[in-house]
Design an enzyme around this catalytic site. Sequence first.
Site, PDB file in Angstrom:
ATOM      1  CG  ASN A  94       5.042  37.830  78.217  1.00 31.09           C
ATOM      2  OD1 ASN A  94       4.116  36.427  77.981  1.00 31.09           O
ATOM      3  ND2 ASN A  94       4.759  38.519  77.858  1.00 31.09           N
ATOM      4  CG  ASP A 120       7.530  29.678  86.012  1.00 34.00           C
ATOM      5  OD1 ASP A 120       8.313  29.124  85.482  1.00 34.00           O
ATOM      6  OD2 ASP A 120       7.918  30.966  85.367  1.00 34.00           O
TER       7      ASP A 120
END
Length: 212
Positions: A94, A120
């Site tokens: 992440n 995204d």
Amino acid sequence: MLPASMKKRVRQHVNPLSAKYGTPLPPPNWAEIFADPTHPLHLDIGSARGQFAIAMAQQWPDWNFLGLEIREPLVEAAQRQAQALTNAHFLFGNANNSLRGILTALPPGVLRSASIQFPDPWFKKRHQKRRVVQPELVHVLAEVLPAGGQVFLQSDIESVAVAMGDRFSEHGGFVRSSPDWLDASPFPVQTEREAVTLSQGKPVYRALYVRT
């Protein structure tokens, strides 16, 4: 190409704020993943299947390329394709909580550039805190990139590209190379999403930020 069975298991969007992705990724042993870890490094944040980084590594053998991706099956597939390369590697993690630990463990001065390409979008306002380009990520890149280091941003969604650029402009440690969108990428390789978007005649919104 990913096998059909794997494609079904890969989610298009992954919530980076979920507990599953809450543990920061420990930094790798750079000498184990790159033949020469002192070479200039390009970081591709959100590297997906790794096609961009792999092609760049093949064309620029004197640079190292590190892809960071939150969808583990894509990282595994990219790493398999990069097995024959000594200057490309992919990490599952992440970026919002792992980037600092990874980059501050690098040999000083080796990170020269980074890219964030077609991230995204997270359109809903309440979900925009999930977007990868947050003030902390910009701050970490500013800490590690030397003067003249570059960050390339692109998206096929103008509002997403504007928001990414705003985060870098707000920091004060970066200057935008042009007030207008760039007509072309500074790299000789297109991402998969970039190639598809351009083939459909749709625009891509690009900006380059330089560390001051």
